[in-house]
Design a protein around this motif. Structure first.
Motif, PDB file in Angstrom:
ATOM      1  N   GLN A  47       2.801  -9.417 -20.291  1.00  0.00           N
ATOM      2  CA  GLN A  47       1.603  -8.829 -19.716  1.00  0.00           C
ATOM      3  C   GLN A  47       1.891  -8.523 -18.244  1.00  0.00           C
ATOM      4  O   GLN A  47       2.746  -9.168 -17.627  1.00  0.00           O
ATOM      5  CB  GLN A  47       0.435  -9.821 -19.817  1.00  0.00           C
ATOM      6  CG  GLN A  47      -0.003 -10.103 -21.238  1.00  0.00           C
ATOM      7  CD  GLN A  47      -0.614  -8.882 -21.891  1.00  0.00           C
ATOM      8  OE1 GLN A  47      -1.379  -8.148 -21.276  1.00  0.00           O
ATOM      9  NE2 GLN A  47      -0.269  -8.655 -23.149  1.00  0.00           N
ATOM     10  N   PRO A  48       1.190  -7.533 -17.655  1.00  0.00           N
ATOM     11  CA  PRO A  48       1.443  -7.206 -16.246  1.00  0.00           C
ATOM     12  C   PRO A  48       1.311  -8.404 -15.300  1.00  0.00           C
ATOM     13  O   PRO A  48       2.107  -8.551 -14.380  1.00  0.00           O
ATOM     14  CB  PRO A  48       0.391  -6.137 -15.932  1.00  0.00           C
ATOM     15  CG  PRO A  48       0.150  -5.480 -17.251  1.00  0.00           C
ATOM     16  CD  PRO A  48       0.260  -6.596 -18.269  1.00  0.00           C
ATOM     17  N   HIS A  49       0.330  -9.292 -15.545  1.00  0.00           N
ATOM     18  CA  HIS A  49       0.177 -10.443 -14.645  1.00  0.00           C
ATOM     19  C   HIS A  49       1.372 -11.396 -14.760  1.00  0.00           C
ATOM     20  O   HIS A  49       1.760 -12.024 -13.771  1.00  0.00           O
ATOM     21  CB  HIS A  49      -1.150 -11.177 -14.895  1.00  0.00           C
ATOM     22  CG  HIS A  49      -1.253 -11.850 -16.217  1.00  0.00           C
ATOM     23  ND1 HIS A  49      -1.681 -11.185 -17.356  1.00  0.00           N
ATOM     24  CD2 HIS A  49      -0.983 -13.118 -16.609  1.00  0.00           C
ATOM     25  CE1 HIS A  49      -1.673 -12.024 -18.378  1.00  0.00           C
ATOM     26  NE2 HIS A  49      -1.245 -13.207 -17.949  1.00  0.00           N
ATOM     27  N   SER A  50       1.970 -11.480 -15.928  1.00  0.00           N
ATOM     28  CA  SER A  50       3.159 -12.319 -16.096  1.00  0.00           C
ATOM     29  C   SER A  50       4.357 -11.713 -15.379  1.00  0.00           C
ATOM     30  O   SER A  50       5.182 -12.433 -14.803  1.00  0.00           O
ATOM     31  CB  SER A  50       3.483 -12.487 -17.580  1.00  0.00           C
ATOM     32  OG  SER A  50       2.413 -13.104 -18.252  1.00  0.00           O
ATOM     33  N   THR A  51       4.442 -10.389 -15.398  1.00  0.00           N
ATOM     34  CA  THR A  51       5.530  -9.687 -14.717  1.00  0.00           C
ATOM     35  C   THR A  51       5.414  -9.884 -13.210  1.00  0.00           C
ATOM     36  O   THR A  51       6.409 -10.144 -12.531  1.00  0.00           O
ATOM     37  CB  THR A  51       5.510  -8.188 -15.081  1.00  0.00           C
ATOM     38  OG1 THR A  51       5.507  -8.066 -16.514  1.00  0.00           O
ATOM     39  CG2 THR A  51       6.708  -7.466 -14.516  1.00  0.00           C
ATOM     40  N   ARG A  52       4.197  -9.767 -12.692  1.00  0.00           N
ATOM     41  CA  ARG A  52       3.991  -9.998 -11.257  1.00  0.00           C
ATOM     42  C   ARG A  52       4.347 -11.436 -10.884  1.00  0.00           C
ATOM     43  O   ARG A  52       4.944 -11.691  -9.844  1.00  0.00           O
ATOM     44  CB  ARG A  52       2.539  -9.707 -10.876  1.00  0.00           C
ATOM     45  CG  ARG A  52       2.200  -8.244 -10.847  1.00  0.00           C
ATOM     46  CD  ARG A  52       0.791  -8.026 -10.279  1.00  0.00           C
ATOM     47  NE  ARG A  52       0.275  -6.759 -10.715  1.00  0.00           N
ATOM     48  CZ  ARG A  52      -0.516  -6.583 -11.778  1.00  0.00           C
ATOM     49  NH1 ARG A  52      -0.907  -7.610 -12.498  1.00  0.00           N
ATOM     50  NH2 ARG A  52      -0.934  -5.378 -12.102  1.00  0.00           N
ATOM     51  N   SER A  53       3.983 -12.366 -11.743  1.00  0.00           N
ATOM     52  CA  SER A  53       4.303 -13.772 -11.506  1.00  0.00           C
ATOM     53  C   SER A  53       5.815 -13.985 -11.482  1.00  0.00           C
ATOM     54  O   SER A  53       6.336 -14.740 -10.649  1.00  0.00           O
ATOM     55  CB  SER A  53       3.661 -14.637 -12.594  1.00  0.00           C
ATOM     56  OG  SER A  53       4.021 -15.977 -12.428  1.00  0.00           O
TER      57      SER A  53
END
Length: 84
Positions: A47-53
């Protein structure tokens, strides 16, 4: 010099082992043009939030990540690995 069977199998495993998702994303970020959030998320099935993390984690490990807007899309790239 002779090599033991264990050394041979370890060398063969290193060559044939597939790259981890983390390494694949780092490879994308290391390209000259960098990568978009969508490219990284799609490649890693995150998910995008996981990628940012994940990128935050890279920064904590000493990588310097730059971002630019190109044609309305934000592109990220590693500009220094901080000696990692």
């Amino acid at each position: 010099m002779t090599t033991t069977p264990a050394a041979k199998s370890a060398a063969a495993t290193e060559k044939s082992a597939p790259k981890t998702k983390n390494q694949q994303v780092i490879d994308l970020l290391s390209r000259k043009g960098g990568a978009t959030l969508e490219e990284m998320s799609t490649l890693a099935s995150w998910q995008p939030h996981s990628t940012r993390s994940f990128m935050t984690g890279l920064k904590k490990k000493g990588h310097v990540i730059d971002s630019d807007k190109v044609d309305g899309m934000r592109r990220y790239r590693i500009i220094s690995n901080g000696g990692v």
